[in-house]
Design an enzyme around this catalytic site. Structure first.
Site, PDB file in Angstrom:
ATOM      1  N   HIS A 175      -7.616  -5.885  -0.374  1.00  0.00           N
ATOM      2  CA  HIS A 175      -6.361  -5.211  -0.031  1.00  0.00           C
ATOM      3  C   HIS A 175      -5.577  -6.078   0.959  1.00  0.00           C
ATOM      4  CE1 HIS A 175      -4.111  -1.481  -0.316  1.00  0.00           C
ATOM      5  NE2 HIS A 175      -4.055  -1.346   1.000  1.00  0.00           N
TER       6      HIS A 175
ATOM      7  N   SER B 208       0.816  -1.196   0.000  1.00  0.00           N
ATOM      8  CA  SER B 208       0.000   0.000   0.000  1.00  0.00           C
ATOM      9  C   SER B 208       0.857   1.256   0.000  1.00  0.00           C
ATOM     10  CB  SER B 208      -0.988  -0.046   1.160  1.00  0.00           C
ATOM     11  OG  SER B 208      -2.134   0.720   0.864  1.00  0.00           O
TER      12      SER B 208
ATOM     13  N   ASP C 254      -9.471  -5.407  -5.010  1.00  0.00           N
ATOM     14  CA  ASP C 254      -9.046  -4.382  -4.056  1.00  0.00           C
ATOM     15  C   ASP C 254      -9.868  -3.118  -4.309  1.00  0.00           C
ATOM     16  OD1 ASP C 254      -7.736  -2.519  -2.465  1.00  0.00           O
ATOM     17  OD2 ASP C 254      -5.737  -3.250  -2.981  1.00  0.00           O
TER      18      ASP C 254
END
Length: 664
Positions: free
Chosen positions: A339, A202, A308
């Protein structure tokens, strides 16, 4: 759509580096090297208990907080003692993050801990436990404005990126570091050969993308997991707002209390430079790494979840294409999760593959990973296939067109151009799951177009685009376009709290442990759902961006407009007997914000189409539909199964505590 083929050559191994590596690994446990055969795998021959743990503060050369002194960022280091004792240099695995103190990393939200001297005791995640005994140093960098670092968080801008690049420069002899945050004693990086690999999920992976896009020398590879490639595309999709906040909220969320008190000017720049109009401003241009992908020298091992809904698949296609155009060596894993880190959906294979990747890219070992298939794709929960290239060779975009069906709003999808219009009214209380569940029913909030049931499997691989011509009734309007696989399946439940995984209580261990830093983590398993349809790809736009992707304008009610929506990259097989649907609607609840008005929109069928990348191109679509059985769907008495529940609408954070998966 460009075809992304596998490169036929890999960066050549450096003979001198390989010879030095062989000497480094010359121990009783690497007998093959002693016998004159180059090693194919780094082994855990170094003591983790005796590893050197230290902290340095690297000068970034910037003064983000305006205190008249250049900012220093903290870099915590864990490295094997034995190579240093013998005068041998080691490569570096680096994770630069804003989350080490505020929010934690990984599925168990680990934070850094320190001893009385300020040296790191626990480095989050398994990287140090596993790789330090194998002859790597692991470096955890606190981004500017977070934890023990000076400066301010500017959410993907020059302060963020320079935080990490300065450390890469220092590791390669081009920067300055100190043994304390404010002192004058310099710290030396003579223990490393400078060869650095960056990894992270991320925001951390986003920083890896950004540093690679500077062309930093010594950055040999990056492993971005669920990472952002353009920050504008994190907050907007062609002007349609994806969140009800901007980067200033995110900066405030991760900054240390000390930085928060000093960084008001940077906060104001984030507010002023990122208006909620969705206009493409210089702030967003600075944070677009795709734009400067031609500078990337590092190889890229990209990992992303195709469902995601935080860092969406829109960040994969443009970045992957730009890297291919630049001749970058690439590898990709695509999961069916949301995610989620691959350590939490394919653990053993991930650790093995990552080990071999770093051995090849940082140690120069000829272990064959460069000759293996480019792509690993999760076809069903825990069922993986490979592709020699991605998308596969022979993938071409077919142009599909909507047409009228037997009812209003229930149309057909095929190769022939339709006529007339279909009308829908934006309903912000509904989402893609609601639309798909009612695709065979005339409902006022969407227009659906469906193929006949397929006579053979049809693979969609890559990114699609929908060109939609509509006439709005109001001065503002948002559009959504969704590709849907209509048919029963068992999928990872990406909309559940774990975004496709459930965390168990049993643990497995990945490397060495100390009393303060365990290598043992809770195992996970797939969380599944039985569904009657699967969202394949999605995209959004503010109709006001019809003339420019960078600036919106008020609409004239009753005037016809055309806009192209970018549908995210994917890799999905629509099975024989299923149908493929295109749905055009307004606000996708929980995924984009509604417009100021509640528009009714008339879709001009003759000027609307969707380009879908099929393996085999248009010919594959024809083969799958020309001899397909007649009928519009399953028998009326067949059991109806919905898709996954509506996505969570909590405040999303790219990899932090607001992550619904808990897998930061």
């Amino acid at each position: 759509m460009p075809i992304r083929t596998r490169l036929t050559t890999w960066r050549p191994l450096v003979t001198v580096a390989l010879a030095a590596l062989t000497a480094t690994l010359l121990t009783p446990t690497t007998a093959t090297a002693a016998a004159g055969t180059a090693p194919r795998e780094s082994l855990p021959v170094h003591s983790y208990d005796d590893a050197i743990r230290e902290a340095v503060w690297v000068d970034t050369g910037l003064d983000g907080d305006g205190d008249g002194r250049t900012d220093r960022v903290a870099a915590d280091i864990v490295r094997p003692a034995e190579p240093a004792q013998r005068g041998r240099k080691v490569p570096v695995i680096m994770d630069a993050s804003p989350y080490y103190s505020c929010c934690g990393r990984g599925n168990e939200s680990e934070r850094k801990t320190y001893d009385a001297n300020g040296d790191v005791v626990r480095m989050p995640l398994f990287y140090d436990n596993y790789f330090v005994p194998r002859g790597y140093a692991v470096v955890g960098v606190d981004l500017a404005g977070t934890s023990r670092s000076d400066g301010c968080v500017d959410v993907g801008g020059r302060f963020d990126i320079q935080s990490a690049k300065a450390v890469v420069d220092w590791l390669n002899g081009r920067g300055t570091a100190y043994t304390t945050r404010t002192g004058a004693e310099r710290a030396d990086a003579g223990w490393t050969n400078g060869r650095t690999g960056m990894i992270g999920k991320s925001w951390d992976g986003t920083i890896a993308n950004g540093v690679a896009a500077t062309g930093a020398e010594g950055l040999e590879t990056i492993v971005p997991i669920a990472a952002i490639s353009s920050w504008y595309d994190y907050y907007f999709s062609k002007g349609a707002p994806l969140y009800d906040s901007g980067p200033d909220w995110l900066s405030n969320y991760v900054e240390s209390p000390d930085a928060r008190a000093r960084c008001g000017a940077v906060q104001r720049e984030l507010v002023d430079g990122a208006p909620r109009t969705g206009d493409l401003t210089p702030l967003w241009t600075e944070r677009d790494y795709v734009r400067v992908a031609k500078k990337v020298r590092a190889s890229v091992f990209l990992v992303h979840g195709m469902q995601d809904l935080n860092v969406r698949m829109q960040h994969v296609g443009p970045w992957w294409d730009a890297l291919a155009k630049n001749g970058v060596d690439r590898k990709i894993w695509l999961s069916r999760t949301g995610h989620v880190d691959p350590f939490d959906f394919r653990r053993a294979d991930w650790v093995d593959t990552l080990h071999r990747w770093f051995d090849h890219e940082l140690l120069g070992l000829d272990n064959g990973i460069d000759r293996e298939p480019m792509a690993d794709i999760e076809r069903a929960p825990d069922q993986w296939v490979t592709s020699e290239s991605w998308p596969p060779r022979g993938t071409r975009a077919a142009t599909l067109r909507p047409a009228h069906g037997t009812e209003d709003g229930v149309g057909t999808l095929g190769l022939r151009k339709g006529r007339g219009t279909e009308t829908f009214t934006d309903d912000p209380s509904l989402d893609e799951t609601d639309w798909a569940a009612g695709v065979d029913t005339s409902t006022p909030e969407k227009a659906g177009f469906v193929t006949v049931p397929l006579s053979r499997d049809l693979r969609v691989s890559g990114d699609s685009e929908a060109t939609v011509t509509v006439t709005p009734s109001t001065a503002t309007a948002h559009l959504s376009a969704v590709l849907v696989d209509l048919g029963p399946d068992t999928i990872r439940d990406y909309a559940a709290a774990g975004e496709g995984i459930t965390t168990r209580t049993d643990r497995t261990c990945w490397g060495a442990s100390t009393e303060g830093d365990s290598s043992c983590y809770r195992e996970t398993e797939a969380t599944t759902a039985d569904v009657g349809h699967t969202i394949v790809s999605r995209g959004w736009a503010d109709l006001g961006t019809h003339a420019s992707n960078g600036k919106g304008a008020p609409l004239t009610p009753g005037k016809r407009y055309t806009v192209t929506l970018d549908l995210a990259a994917t890799d999905h097989v629509v099975p024989e007997g299923h149908r493929l649907a295109l749905i055009v609607a307004g606000t996708d609840r929980g995924l984009i914000d509604p417009p100021a008005d509640t528009p009714t929109l008339a879709v001009d069928l003759a000027r609307t189409s969707v380009r879908v990348p099929f393996t085999g191109g248009t010919a594959a679509f024809v083969r799958a539909t020309v001899n397909a059985p007649t009928g519009s769907g399953p028998a009326l008495d067949a059991p109806v199964r919905d898709g996954v529940r509506s996505p969570h609408t909590v405040q999303r954070v790219p990899g932090g505590a607001g992550d619904t998966s808990g897998t930061g």
